[in-house]
Design a protein around this motif. Structure first.
Motif, short mmCIF file in Angstrom:
data_model
loop_
_atom_site.label_atom_id
_atom_site.label_comp_id
_atom_site.label_asym_id
_atom_site.label_seq_id
_atom_site.Cartn_x
_atom_site.Cartn_y
_atom_site.Cartn_z
N GLN A 163 -3.92 12.99 7.53
CA GLN A 163 -2.81 13.85 7.95
C GLN A 163 -3.24 15.28 8.20
OE1 GLN A 163 -0.23 13.08 4.65
NE2 GLN A 163 0.70 11.26 5.59
N GLU A 164 -4.28 15.75 7.51
CA GLU A 164 -4.73 17.13 7.66
C GLU A 164 -5.83 17.29 8.70
OE1 GLU A 164 -5.52 18.86 3.83
OE2 GLU A 164 -3.68 18.01 2.96
N GLY A 165 -6.12 16.22 9.44
CA GLY A 165 -7.05 16.31 10.56
C GLY A 165 -8.51 16.07 10.24
N HIS A 166 -8.83 15.87 8.96
CA HIS A 166 -10.25 15.68 8.58
C HIS A 166 -10.80 14.37 9.13
CE1 HIS A 166 -9.67 19.09 5.94
NE2 HIS A 166 -8.71 18.45 5.29
N PHE A 167 -9.98 13.35 9.20
CA PHE A 167 -10.43 12.03 9.63
C PHE A 167 -10.92 12.07 11.07
CE2 PHE A 167 -9.46 7.59 11.04
CZ PHE A 167 -10.26 6.92 10.15
N GLN A 168 -10.13 12.62 11.96
CA GLN A 168 -10.52 12.69 13.36
C GLN A 168 -11.73 13.59 13.56
OE1 GLN A 168 -9.71 10.79 15.64
NE2 GLN A 168 -7.52 10.55 16.04
N GLY A 202 0.80 -1.21 0.00
CA GLY A 202 0.00 0.00 0.00
C GLY A 202 0.84 1.26 0.00
N TYR A 203 0.16 2.37 -0.17
CA TYR A 203 0.77 3.70 -0.24
C TYR A 203 1.41 4.03 1.11
CZ TYR A 203 0.84 8.76 -1.30
OH TYR A 203 1.19 10.07 -1.54
N LEU A 204 2.73 4.25 1.11
CA LEU A 204 3.46 4.40 2.36
C LEU A 204 2.94 5.53 3.24
CD1 LEU A 204 5.69 3.55 4.27
CD2 LEU A 204 7.29 4.94 2.91
N PRO A 205 2.65 6.74 2.70
CA PRO A 205 2.11 7.79 3.58
C PRO A 205 0.80 7.38 4.27
CG PRO A 205 2.92 8.76 1.56
CD PRO A 205 2.96 7.28 1.35
N LEU A 206 -0.03 6.59 3.59
CA LEU A 206 -1.26 6.12 4.23
C LEU A 206 -0.94 5.13 5.33
CD1 LEU A 206 -4.29 5.85 4.53
CD2 LEU A 206 -4.29 4.20 2.65
N ARG A 207 -0.03 4.22 5.11
CA ARG A 207 0.33 3.25 6.14
C ARG A 207 0.94 3.95 7.36
NH1 ARG A 207 4.23 -0.38 4.37
NH2 ARG A 207 4.66 0.71 2.42
N GLU A 208 1.72 4.97 7.10
CA GLU A 208 2.29 5.74 8.22
C GLU A 208 1.20 6.47 9.00
OE1 GLU A 208 6.72 6.69 6.33
OE2 GLU A 208 5.05 8.09 6.00
N ALA A 209 0.25 7.05 8.27
CA ALA A 209 -0.84 7.77 8.93
C ALA A 209 -1.71 6.81 9.74
CB ALA A 209 -1.68 8.51 7.89
N LEU A 210 -2.00 5.64 9.19
CA LEU A 210 -2.81 4.66 9.91
C LEU A 210 -2.08 4.13 11.14
CD1 LEU A 210 -4.41 2.60 6.99
CD2 LEU A 210 -5.62 4.02 8.67
N ALA A 211 -0.78 3.90 11.02
CA ALA A 211 -0.02 3.41 12.17
C ALA A 211 -0.09 4.41 13.32
CB ALA A 211 1.43 3.15 11.77
N GLY A 212 0.06 5.70 13.01
CA GLY A 212 -0.04 6.71 14.06
C GLY A 212 -1.43 6.77 14.66
N TYR A 213 -2.45 6.70 13.83
CA TYR A 213 -3.83 6.73 14.32
C TYR A 213 -4.13 5.53 15.20
CZ TYR A 213 -8.83 5.83 14.21
OH TYR A 213 -10.12 5.53 14.57
N LEU A 214 -3.74 4.35 14.78
CA LEU A 214 -4.05 3.14 15.54
C LEU A 214 -3.31 3.09 16.87
CD1 LEU A 214 -4.02 0.56 12.59
CD2 LEU A 214 -6.02 1.35 13.88
N ARG A 215 -2.08 3.56 16.89
CA ARG A 215 -1.34 3.61 18.16
C ARG A 215 -2.03 4.53 19.15
NH1 ARG A 215 3.34 3.71 14.71
NH2 ARG A 215 3.37 5.98 14.89
N ALA A 216 -2.49 5.68 18.65
CA ALA A 216 -3.07 6.68 19.55
C ALA A 216 -4.49 6.32 19.98
CB ALA A 216 -3.07 8.05 18.86
N SER A 217 -5.31 5.79 19.06
CA SER A 217 -6.72 5.60 19.36
C SER A 217 -7.09 4.20 19.83
CB SER A 217 -7.57 5.95 18.13
OG SER A 217 -7.34 5.02 17.09
N ARG A 218 -6.32 3.21 19.42
CA ARG A 218 -6.69 1.82 19.72
C ARG A 218 -5.61 1.09 20.49
NH1 ARG A 218 -9.93 0.26 20.57
NH2 ARG A 218 -10.54 -1.58 19.43
#
Length: 493
Positions: free
Chosen positions: A375-380, A166-182
């Protein structure tokens, strides 16, 4: 049959939008495929045919040239042009009988078919009480379209065949999100982007299981995992759930040799309970000792209404036996077809290669847009906003049930997710009720659908009920839906 006889009724139409050489080409081709012009039949010289049809010789040459190029005709210098003698013509191709497969599906192919492998899909606009669907009216399509337009203006260089993971920036963004939220313990290297969670579980089953390997599944539980396991030729082992989630002791005593466990610990599908901490630790301890893989499907944990999302099962895993599966279908929309696997480090490369064989990689542009969206905060912001929207819709449904259906239904767990289970107070056939709902403009799913046992065996206390989705429709439609459900049940009881 002679060529002139076979095309005696053909008239080329100079006024047609189809060029005359093309009309002639199609007529000769059809005559060959139909067997009217058999192998070895000689075609007239081009001059003779141009006189016959009253067209230029070039028109005939163009038609012959196309037929020669496609293999319908063969030319022999000094002898003429003939219908190719190598064609396996054609009576079988145009016998007038329905096409029959020369060979049936393989035994493995059969596992992809039949009612056990069928996965329902959404048809038409959302209505009460569709499950598995977020509220599209709450999605920021304006933001998404702006990000997508920007992506096309500055397309990423990965628009060639990209990384199967997969697209590396997306995998990096998901890794950060999952560590913080789950609380998921992972790096971007452990994440494989899939075409939805359904592909994720199929990839896992295909990569890890041998034919007839035993797999625990929740009873009742998500039927999509059964379809994937059936396709992978695994042996499905139903393990009951109770108020604490998966009954681990039952699984150990009945299927101790299982190679994989599939579980929805944060929000059990369909009954909604959360797996207790003692059960989680019991499962992880047994899986570690027995070298068994555990698939944690965390499909809608973002939507918890009584507090922050709970920590994942994977966050407790110390031996690397948990494979975490997530989806963007419930947070964004199912048509996006993006999910992901968080693999233990020992499996990440193998899963990446397996994904490459299945479909190279997930579509790149949606991944790039989603990476920017996160990355731009829209997801959260979207999760926070929709959590409030869905909480209002859940409360509307609960109040309407209490006012109109409390004598018919009891409500199950309600603190998480996009749907809630309800049980009938008296025995019934929930499949019949769900089917009758269509005539009342309702989309209902009976709880018996989620059981592996036959419906007759599951018609017992606590089994006959419905799973009602509330996220996809506004409060007014929810209230109208409850009114229609009330009318339906008055007819049934």
């Amino acid at each position: 049959m002679h060529f002139a006889d076979s095309l005696a009724t053909l008239r080329l139409d100079p006024g047609s939008a189809t060029p005359m050489f093309r009309q002639l080409y199609l007529a000769i081709k059809q005559a060959i495929l139909a067997g009217t012009l058999g192998p070895g039949v000689q075609l007239p010289p081009t001059r003779e045919l141009s006189t016959m049809f009253g067209v230029s010789r070039q028109t005939i040459l163009n038609a012959y040239s196309q037929l020669l190029a496609e293999g319908y005709l063969s030319g022999v210098v000094g002898k003429g042009t003939f219908v190719s003698s190598s064609l396996p013509i054609a009576n079988a191709l145009n016998s007038g009988k329905p096409h029959q497969l020369i060979r049936p599906l393989s035994a493995r192919g059969e596992r992809f078919t039949g009612p056990e492998a069928y996965l329902p899909y959404h048809q038409g606009a959302s209505r009460a009480f569709r499950i598995g669907m977020p509220g599209l009216d709450a999605f920021p399509f304006d933001v998404w379209s702006r990000l997508e337009a920007r992506c096309w203006r500055r397309p990423p260089h990965e628009l060639g065949y990209g990384d199967p993971a997969g697209y590396l920036p997306l995998r990096e963004a998901l890794a950060g999100y999952l560590r913080a939220s789950r609380g998921v313990q992972c790096t971007a290297d452990q994440i494989i982007i899939t075409s939805g969670s359904q592909q994720a579980v199929y990839l896992i089953a295909t990569m890890l299981l041998m034919p007839e390997d035993k797999v625990w599944v929740e009873e009742p539980g998500y039927r999509g995992i059964n379809a994937s396991l059936r396709a992978a030729e695994a042996c499905i082992c139903p393990v009951p759930v109770d108020n604490e989630g998966l009954n681990v002791a039952h699984g150990i005593s009945h299927y101790p040799e299982a190679r994989l466990v599939y579980v929805t610990p944060t929000h059990q599908l369909p009954l909604g309970m959360t797996m207790s901490l003692p059960r989680r630790l019991e499962l992880l301890g047994w899986a570690s000792a027995n070298k068994t893989w555990v698939v944690e499907d965390d499909y809608d944990s973002e939507y918890r209404y009584g507090g922050p999302p709970l920590a994942s099962l994977q966050s407790l895993d110390k031996s690397g036996c948990v494979i975490y599966v997530g989806t963007l279908s419930k947070v964004l929309f199912p048509g996006l077809r993006l999910g992901y696997i968080v693999a233990p480090p020992a499996l990440a490369q193998a899963f990446t290669q397996g994904k490459a064989i299945m479909d190279r990689h997930a579509p790149l542009v949606p991944q790039a847009v989603l990476a920017d969206f996160i990355q731009e905060g829209h997801f959260q912001r979207h999760i926070r906003r929709t959590r409030d929207v869905y909480a209002e819709r859940r409360d509307t449904l609960l109040r309407a049930i209490d006012a109109r259906l409390s004598d018919r239904l009891t409500v199950g767990a309600t603190d998480t997710g996009l749907h809630l289970p309800v049980m009938f107070r008296q025995p019934c056939d929930d499949h019949v009720i769900a089917k009758a709902g269509l005539d009342h403009g309702l989309e209902l799913r009976g709880l018996s659908y989620f059981y592996n046992e036959t419906q007759a065996d599951t018609r017992r206390v606590g089994v006959c009920g419905l799973l009602l989705g509330f996220a996809a429709i506004p409060p007014a439609e929810i209230r109208r839906g409850v009114d229609r459900l009330h009318a339906l049940l008055n007819k049934q009881f």
